[in-house]
Scaffold this active site. Structure first.
Site, PDB file in Angstrom:
ATOM      1  N   HIS A  20      -3.990   6.682   2.984  1.00 36.24           N
ATOM      2  CA  HIS A  20      -4.363   5.571   2.221  1.00 36.24           C
ATOM      3  C   HIS A  20      -5.605   5.145   2.684  1.00 36.24           C
ATOM      4  O   HIS A  20      -6.411   5.247   3.889  1.00 36.24           O
ATOM      5  CB  HIS A  20      -3.225   4.395   2.906  1.00 36.24           C
ATOM      6  CG  HIS A  20      -3.958   3.230   2.450  1.00 36.24           C
ATOM      7  ND1 HIS A  20      -4.064   2.920   0.827  1.00 36.24           N
ATOM      8  CD2 HIS A  20      -3.862   1.742   2.914  1.00 36.24           C
ATOM      9  CE1 HIS A  20      -4.451   1.552   0.757  1.00 36.24           C
ATOM     10  NE2 HIS A  20      -4.304   0.692   1.782  1.00 36.24           N
ATOM     11  N   CYS A  72       0.863  -1.349  -0.009  1.00 39.34           N
ATOM     12  CA  CYS A  72      -0.024   0.040   0.086  1.00 39.34           C
ATOM     13  C   CYS A  72       0.962   1.373  -0.181  1.00 39.34           C
ATOM     14  O   CYS A  72       0.473   1.950  -0.613  1.00 39.34           O
ATOM     15  CB  CYS A  72      -0.989   0.036   1.110  1.00 39.34           C
ATOM     16  SG  CYS A  72      -2.188  -1.412   0.873  1.00 39.34           S
ATOM     17  N   ASN A  77     -10.197  -0.243  -1.547  1.00 36.57           N
ATOM     18  CA  ASN A  77      -8.573  -0.248  -1.096  1.00 36.57           C
ATOM     19  C   ASN A  77      -7.908  -0.558  -2.329  1.00 36.57           C
ATOM     20  O   ASN A  77      -7.806  -1.949  -2.703  1.00 36.57           O
ATOM     21  CB  ASN A  77      -8.452  -1.048   0.001  1.00 36.57           C
ATOM     22  CG  ASN A  77      -6.929  -1.165   0.403  1.00 36.57           C
ATOM     23  OD1 ASN A  77      -6.141  -0.666  -0.278  1.00 36.57           O
ATOM     24  ND2 ASN A  77      -6.571  -1.728   1.601  1.00 36.57           N
TER      25      ASN A  77
HETATM   26  O1  UT7 Z   1      -4.397  -1.967   2.760  1.00 32.76           O
HETATM   27  C1  UT7 Z   1      -3.664  -2.498   3.959  1.00 32.76           C
HETATM   28  C2  UT7 Z   1      -4.254  -2.588   5.067  1.00 32.76           C
HETATM   29  N1  UT7 Z   1      -5.562  -3.308   5.114  1.00 32.76           N
HETATM   30  C3  UT7 Z   1      -6.618  -2.608   6.191  1.00 32.76           C
HETATM   31  O2  UT7 Z   1      -6.025  -1.672   6.572  1.00 32.76           O
HETATM   32  C4  UT7 Z   1      -7.671  -3.410   6.472  1.00 32.76           C
HETATM   33  C5  UT7 Z   1      -7.813  -3.416   7.922  1.00 32.76           C
HETATM   34  N2  UT7 Z   1      -8.835  -4.083   8.475  1.00 32.76           N
HETATM   35  C6  UT7 Z   1     -10.222  -3.485   8.362  1.00 32.76           C
HETATM   36  O3  UT7 Z   1     -10.616  -2.638   7.580  1.00 32.76           O
HETATM   37  C7  UT7 Z   1     -11.292  -4.383   9.193  1.00 32.76           C
HETATM   38  O4  UT7 Z   1     -10.828  -5.127   9.990  1.00 32.76           O
HETATM   39  C8  UT7 Z   1     -12.331  -5.189   8.084  1.00 32.76           C
HETATM   40  C9  UT7 Z   1     -13.214  -4.263   7.359  1.00 32.76           C
HETATM   41  C10 UT7 Z   1     -11.430  -6.148   7.272  1.00 32.76           C
HETATM   42  C11 UT7 Z   1     -13.067  -6.002   9.082  1.00 32.76           C
HETATM   43  O5  UT7 Z   1     -13.957  -5.129   9.914  1.00 32.76           O
HETATM   44  P1  UT7 Z   1     -13.947  -5.549  11.543  1.00 32.76           P
HETATM   45  O6  UT7 Z   1     -14.736  -4.437  12.156  1.00 32.76           O
HETATM   46  O7  UT7 Z   1     -12.396  -5.749  11.876  1.00 32.76           O
HETATM   47  O8  UT7 Z   1     -14.735  -6.781  11.463  1.00 32.76           O
HETATM   48  P2  UT7 Z   1     -14.316  -8.189  12.157  1.00 32.76           P
HETATM   49  O9  UT7 Z   1     -13.105  -8.763  11.236  1.00 32.76           O
HETATM   50  O10 UT7 Z   1     -13.972  -8.176  13.789  1.00 32.76           O
HETATM   51  O11 UT7 Z   1     -15.721  -9.007  12.015  1.00 32.76           O
HETATM   52  C12 UT7 Z   1     -16.676  -8.740  12.605  1.00 32.76           C
HETATM   53  C13 UT7 Z   1     -17.797  -9.747  12.241  1.00 32.76           C
HETATM   54  C14 UT7 Z   1     -17.518 -11.110  12.194  1.00 32.76           C
HETATM   55  O12 UT7 Z   1     -18.503 -12.057  12.693  1.00 32.76           O
HETATM   56  P3  UT7 Z   1     -18.820 -12.571  14.084  1.00 32.76           P
HETATM   57  O13 UT7 Z   1     -17.434 -13.244  14.311  1.00 32.76           O
HETATM   58  O14 UT7 Z   1     -18.822 -11.143  14.845  1.00 32.76           O
HETATM   59  O15 UT7 Z   1     -20.131 -13.361  14.000  1.00 32.76           O
HETATM   60  C15 UT7 Z   1     -17.097 -11.423  10.893  1.00 32.76           C
HETATM   61  O16 UT7 Z   1     -17.310 -12.830  10.596  1.00 32.76           O
HETATM   62  O17 UT7 Z   1     -18.208  -9.459  10.903  1.00 32.76           O
HETATM   63  C16 UT7 Z   1     -18.298 -10.568  10.039  1.00 32.76           C
HETATM   64  N3  UT7 Z   1     -17.892 -10.259   8.802  1.00 32.76           N
HETATM   65  C17 UT7 Z   1     -18.680  -9.757   8.110  1.00 32.76           C
HETATM   66  N4  UT7 Z   1     -20.128  -9.843   7.914  1.00 32.76           N
HETATM   67  C18 UT7 Z   1     -20.422  -9.142   6.585  1.00 32.76           C
HETATM   68  C19 UT7 Z   1     -16.563  -9.976   8.191  1.00 32.76           C
HETATM   69  N5  UT7 Z   1     -16.654  -9.684   6.911  1.00 32.76           N
HETATM   70  C20 UT7 Z   1     -18.022  -9.639   6.714  1.00 32.76           C
HETATM   71  C21 UT7 Z   1     -18.763  -9.017   5.572  1.00 32.76           C
HETATM   72  N6  UT7 Z   1     -20.039  -8.899   5.648  1.00 32.76           N
HETATM   73  N7  UT7 Z   1     -18.079  -8.780   4.444  1.00 32.76           N
END
Ligand code: UT7
Length: 330
Positions: free
Chosen positions: A257, A116, A287
């Protein structure tokens, strides 16, 4: 070191593949919803390249715009730095492919792999190459075809990434004060497994088994990456501001970013900058890794948010982990 600014951005350009994929489109194939994606990331749509669109083909459009805006022709370019993690080929570099597409030969060209922050790394490298006399006019490209390395069945990554290209022509600075005022780069390779592609490189070459296991596609521990991103982006803003001899009140616009709106908001808060001074366009592109900063630069200028004389800070974080920042007078 020569007194800064050594280099300034004389022209910028951007391009995206034709196909737009909305969150609603993704709802048809993934267990996700537009509401979840918007609330957790801020993303509403992204672009995916189709088979006839190569990284070189849309990077060429961005590069030609940047060269034309600088009032130059391709033959004036001394060297090309092409930041990408999705090159058209393993060999040779996409930089050489772009050079050929521009119809020129003779200058130097190489790819830079920094994920990135690749465009920010590229700007810092270009400035250093100018300092040691390796060119006065350097094309820096940040471009990706992340759709080619994303597991489109994995809802935790498939909703995030998009394709796009951005380019800038860096030229030796004049006496008007425009140009790069500070740079800062960092990396921590011990955290690599949190965001990586496990296979397909020389350590684990392509095989039927590797493809079956999808080891050639991105794996990400989203929550851990999120925390590391906020820390590294915050530190990067502090470093770039202090290295420029400025305070946050001197920053007219922050271009971070574009990975996640919540990371952007946390970074801005840490830097003491209100969101009115932060440029966000991730709702349109998702992204796009190394293309993210130059895509935002171009849109910020087009929308009248970035004007001559303003002090702008670029900050980025991604796989590696690697991060970096630049402060420049526009
Ligand atoms: O560019 C390089 C750097 N990359 C980044 O900066 C990405 C950094 N990370 C993020 O942006 C976030 O962590 C994400 C957007 C990837 C995920 O968001 P989050 O708020 O951290 O969600 P999480 O991974 O803690 O997941 C929360 C819940 C989970 O369900 P449970 O276990 O609470 O039942 C996931 O399974 O959301 C669920 N989940 C989704 N639900 C609907 C994960 N992806 C999805 C989805 N749709 N696409």
């Amino acid at each position: 070191m020569t007194k800064r600014p050594i280099a300034y951005l004389a022209g910028i350009g951007s391009a995206t593949p034709r196909r737009v994929v909305t969150n609603t489109d993704l709802e048809k194939t993934l267990d996700t919803s537009n509401e979840w994606i918007v609330e957790r990331t801020g993303i509403r749509q992204r672009h995916f390249a189709e088979h006839d669109e190569t990284l070189t083909s849309y990077s060429l459009v961005a590069a030609q715009q940047a060269i034309a805006q600088a009032g130059l022709s391709a033959g004036d370019i001394d060297g090309i730095i092409f930041a990408t993690v999705t090159p058209d080929h393993r060999l040779p570099s996409t930089a050489c492919g772009l050079q050929a597409a521009l119809g020129v030969a003779g200058g130097w060209a190489f790819d830079l792999v920094a994920a990135c922050p690749g465009f920010v790394y590229g700007m810092a490298v270009a400035e250093g190459m100018m300092e040691v006399g390796l060119g006065d006019t350097i094309l820096v490209v940040g471009a990706e075809k992340l759709s080619s390395i994303t597991d489109q069945t994995d809802r935790s990554t498939a909703i995030l990434f998009g394709d796009g290209a951005g380019a800038a022509v860096l030229r030796r600075a004049g006496t008007d004060g425009r140009g790069i005022l500070s740079t800062y780069l960092g990396a921590d390779g011990t955290l690599a497994p949190l965001l990586h592609i496990p296979g397909g490189g020389s350590a684990d070459p392509l095989s039927e088994e590797l493809i079956r296991d999808k080891r050639h596609l991105i794996k990400m521990a989203g929550r851990e990456v999120f925390k590391a991103a906020v820390l590294a982006m915050s530190r990067s803003t502090d470093e770039a501001i202090s290295r420029a001899g400025l305070t946050s009140s001197d920053i007219d616009l922050l271009i971070p970013h574009q990975a996640n709106l919540r990371i952007i908001e946390a970074t801005a808060k840490h830097a003491g900058l209100p969101m009115e001074k932060v440029f966000v366009n991730l709702e349109r592109y998702g992204n796009t890794s190394s293309a993210s900063i130059p895509l935002a630069l171009v849109d910020a200028v087009r929308e009248g948010r970035l004007k001559p004389g303003m002090v702008v800070m670029l900050v980025s974080f991604g796989a590696g982990f690697a991060w970096g920042s630049v402060v420049l007078k526009w």
